[in-house]
Structure formats: C-alpha cells, structure tokens
Design a protein around this motif. Structure first.
Motif, PDB file in Angstrom:
ATOM      1  N   ILE A   1       0.874  -1.170   0.000  1.00  0.00           N
ATOM      2  CA  ILE A   1       0.000   0.000   0.000  1.00  0.00           C
ATOM      3  C   ILE A   1       0.913   1.222   0.000  1.00  0.00           C
ATOM      4  O   ILE A   1       1.784   1.360   0.857  1.00  0.00           O
ATOM      5  CB  ILE A   1      -0.920   0.051   1.244  1.00  0.00           C
ATOM      6  N   ARG A   2       0.705   2.101  -0.961  1.00  0.00           N
ATOM      7  CA  ARG A   2       1.476   3.348  -1.062  1.00  0.00           C
ATOM      8  C   ARG A   2       0.490   4.494  -0.912  1.00  0.00           C
ATOM      9  O   ARG A   2      -0.460   4.608  -1.673  1.00  0.00           O
ATOM     10  CB  ARG A   2       2.172   3.391  -2.424  1.00  0.00           C
ATOM     11  N   ARG A   3       0.691   5.313   0.094  1.00  0.00           N
ATOM     12  CA  ARG A   3      -0.207   6.435   0.345  1.00  0.00           C
ATOM     13  C   ARG A   3       0.599   7.596   0.915  1.00  0.00           C
ATOM     14  O   ARG A   3       1.299   7.443   1.908  1.00  0.00           O
ATOM     15  CB  ARG A   3      -1.298   6.022   1.331  1.00  0.00           C
ATOM     16  N   GLY A   4       0.457   8.754   0.276  1.00  0.00           N
ATOM     17  CA  GLY A   4       1.201   9.913   0.746  1.00  0.00           C
ATOM     18  C   GLY A   4       2.677   9.589   0.751  1.00  0.00           C
ATOM     19  O   GLY A   4       3.198   9.013  -0.201  1.00  0.00           O
ATOM     20  N   PRO A   5       3.377   9.918   1.834  1.00  0.00           N
ATOM     21  CA  PRO A   5       4.806   9.621   1.885  1.00  0.00           C
ATOM     22  C   PRO A   5       5.093   8.172   2.295  1.00  0.00           C
ATOM     23  O   PRO A   5       6.245   7.757   2.317  1.00  0.00           O
ATOM     24  CB  PRO A   5       5.318  10.586   2.959  1.00  0.00           C
ATOM     25  N   TRP A   6       4.045   7.403   2.605  1.00  0.00           N
ATOM     26  CA  TRP A   6       4.230   6.075   3.188  1.00  0.00           C
ATOM     27  C   TRP A   6       4.152   4.960   2.164  1.00  0.00           C
ATOM     28  O   TRP A   6       3.333   4.981   1.251  1.00  0.00           O
ATOM     29  CB  TRP A   6       3.176   5.826   4.267  1.00  0.00           C
ATOM     30  N   LYS A   7       4.988   3.953   2.374  1.00  0.00           N
ATOM     31  CA  LYS A   7       4.922   2.707   1.615  1.00  0.00           C
ATOM     32  C   LYS A   7       4.961   1.569   2.619  1.00  0.00           C
ATOM     33  O   LYS A   7       5.909   1.430   3.393  1.00  0.00           O
ATOM     34  CB  LYS A   7       6.094   2.584   0.640  1.00  0.00           C
ATOM     35  N   PHE A   8       3.920   0.742   2.587  1.00  0.00           N
ATOM     36  CA  PHE A   8       3.794  -0.400   3.487  1.00  0.00           C
ATOM     37  C   PHE A   8       3.802  -1.671   2.643  1.00  0.00           C
ATOM     38  O   PHE A   8       3.074  -1.775   1.656  1.00  0.00           O
ATOM     39  CB  PHE A   8       2.483  -0.301   4.271  1.00  0.00           C
ATOM     40  N   VAL A   9       4.647  -2.635   3.034  1.00  0.00           N
ATOM     41  CA  VAL A   9       4.750  -3.908   2.323  1.00  0.00           C
ATOM     42  C   VAL A   9       4.529  -5.023   3.324  1.00  0.00           C
ATOM     43  O   VAL A   9       5.122  -5.023   4.412  1.00  0.00           O
ATOM     44  CB  VAL A   9       6.135  -4.078   1.652  1.00  0.00           C
ATOM     45  N   THR A  10       3.674  -5.985   2.951  1.00  0.00           N
ATOM     46  CA  THR A  10       3.405  -7.100   3.840  1.00  0.00           C
ATOM     47  C   THR A  10       3.372  -8.409   3.069  1.00  0.00           C
ATOM     48  O   THR A  10       2.912  -8.454   1.928  1.00  0.00           O
ATOM     49  CB  THR A  10       2.075  -6.899   4.620  1.00  0.00           C
ATOM     50  N   CYS A  11       3.908  -9.444   3.699  1.00  0.00           N
ATOM     51  CA  CYS A  11       3.965 -10.784   3.121  1.00  0.00           C
ATOM     52  C   CYS A  11       4.037 -11.760   4.297  1.00  0.00           C
ATOM     53  O   CYS A  11       4.854 -11.557   5.201  1.00  0.00           O
ATOM     54  CB  CYS A  11       5.198 -10.916   2.235  1.00  0.00           C
ATOM     55  N   PRO A  12       3.199 -12.797   4.310  1.00  0.00           N
ATOM     56  CA  PRO A  12       3.224 -13.731   5.448  1.00  0.00           C
ATOM     57  C   PRO A  12       4.581 -14.380   5.711  1.00  0.00           C
ATOM     58  O   PRO A  12       4.866 -14.777   6.829  1.00  0.00           O
ATOM     59  CB  PRO A  12       2.195 -14.796   5.054  1.00  0.00           C
ATOM     60  N   ALA A  13       5.437 -14.462   4.697  1.00  0.00           N
ATOM     61  CA  ALA A  13       6.736 -15.115   4.868  1.00  0.00           C
ATOM     62  C   ALA A  13       7.854 -14.161   5.277  1.00  0.00           C
ATOM     63  O   ALA A  13       8.963 -14.599   5.539  1.00  0.00           O
ATOM     64  CB  ALA A  13       7.129 -15.819   3.572  1.00  0.00           C
ATOM     65  N   ASP A  14       7.560 -12.869   5.325  1.00  0.00           N
ATOM     66  CA  ASP A  14       8.594 -11.881   5.634  1.00  0.00           C
ATOM     67  C   ASP A  14       8.093 -10.889   6.683  1.00  0.00           C
ATOM     68  O   ASP A  14       6.889 -10.663   6.795  1.00  0.00           O
ATOM     69  CB  ASP A  14       8.967 -11.091   4.372  1.00  0.00           C
ATOM     70  N   PRO A  15       9.013 -10.243   7.396  1.00  0.00           N
ATOM     71  CA  PRO A  15       8.586  -9.188   8.319  1.00  0.00           C
ATOM     72  C   PRO A  15       7.981  -8.027   7.528  1.00  0.00           C
ATOM     73  O   PRO A  15       8.396  -7.761   6.399  1.00  0.00           O
ATOM     74  CB  PRO A  15       9.886  -8.741   9.000  1.00  0.00           C
ATOM     75  N   PRO A  16       6.990  -7.334   8.097  1.00  0.00           N
ATOM     76  CA  PRO A  16       6.408  -6.190   7.388  1.00  0.00           C
ATOM     77  C   PRO A  16       7.423  -5.061   7.247  1.00  0.00           C
ATOM     78  O   PRO A  16       8.375  -4.966   8.020  1.00  0.00           O
ATOM     79  CB  PRO A  16       5.236  -5.773   8.277  1.00  0.00           C
TER      80      PRO A  16
END
Length: 167
Positions: A30-45
């Motif tokens: 999810i990319r919103r404003g200055p933020w980018k969030f990445v999530t995957c069950p096999a990796d740390p967020p």
C-alpha cells in the motif's frame, strides 16, 4: 470549484499485489502519501517514509515512535481487512495444480506450445521459459533461502519449501 479527486478519500493510494513465479507467499503493498507499506506472510512487514527515505533503507515497521507506530498499525489493519492471505495462497496452489495437469496432458504426443506464436517469427527464441522445478526456482529467488514459514534454508533443501509439493 474543488477537484473531483479531492472528494475521493485517499486519492493518492496505490495498491500492489504480487503472487507470481519465484515467490513463496503473496506480497502486498500500500502506497499512500509519503508512506509505503509492504506485507507478506513469509517476511517481516516493512514501512517506509519515502519523503524522508526515498531509497527505502530504514524500515520503520519496528519504530517505537508513537506517530509512526500508529501509521504502521493502521496499515496492518487495512491490509488484513483488504486481503485474505491464506485464501490467496490456496488459490495460487490450486491454479498451479490445474496448470500442471494441463501440462501433463499437453506433454503427451507432439508438443505444441500454447504460448503466443507470431506468424513471422520464432517466439521460442524471444522469451525466457523456465524448466526449473518451482521449488528450486523459489529457493533461488530468495536470499537467504527460506521455507514457507520464513526459516532460513541451506542450498539443496528446496523440496516442498513453499508448499508447492513439486507442483
């Protein structure tokens, strides 16, 4: 007069979804404003402030700063509401099994590629096609190599590491 975009909440939001070849679990962004969030069950967020850290060098998902922790928590909740990771993973495996069944049927008799074949050219010389088993491909795609739960593996431990069961 206000812009129509100003009336749409989060008009600057971009969603990314990837569950393609070489991954062991669905990966969402999810990319919103200055933020980018990445999530995957096999990796740390992962959480990045792209305005302050455009090269994504500092993962703020582990930040103890209250304002950043609040943003992170909201992204986690949004991702968990938007995506059912287990259902996506199950659907990918189902699709892989279906394609393997088709491949087994198509490999009987004279081979005819189902890929696009332009009339005036040999497409087999233009595109990369993998003949590497899925588990080995997934193991090669990650560094360090990990199993479906994100545990580090040694080379040669590729069998069923992504739950693909050699499919």
């Amino acid at each position: 007069m206000k812009s129509q975009l100003a009336l749409i909440p989060h008009h600057d939001t971009v969603f990314g979804e990837y569950a393609g070849e070489g991954t062991i679990a669905p990966l969402m962004m999810i990319r919103r404003g200055p933020w980018k969030f990445v999530t995957c069950p096999a990796d740390p967020p992962q959480l990045f402030n792209l305005k302050e850290d455009p090269k994504e060098l500092h993962n703020l998902a582990v930040s103890h700063e209250s304002s950043v922790a609040k943003v992170f928590k909201e992204f986690v909740e949004e991702a968990n509401t938007r995506w059912n990771f287990q259902a996506i993973h199950d659907e990918v495996l189902k699709s892989q099994r279906s394609r393997r069944l088709c491949w087994a049927a198509l490999s009987q008799g004279r081979y005819q590629s189902m890929d696009y074949q332009p009339n005036d050219d040999d497409a087999s010389k233009k595109y990369i096609r993998s003949n590497v088993p899925l588990d080995e491909l997934e193991l090669r795609a990650r560094y360090p190599p990990v199993d479906a739960m994100g545990r580090e593996l040694r080379r040669g431990q590729a069998i069923d590491n992504a739950g693909a069961k050699n499919e």
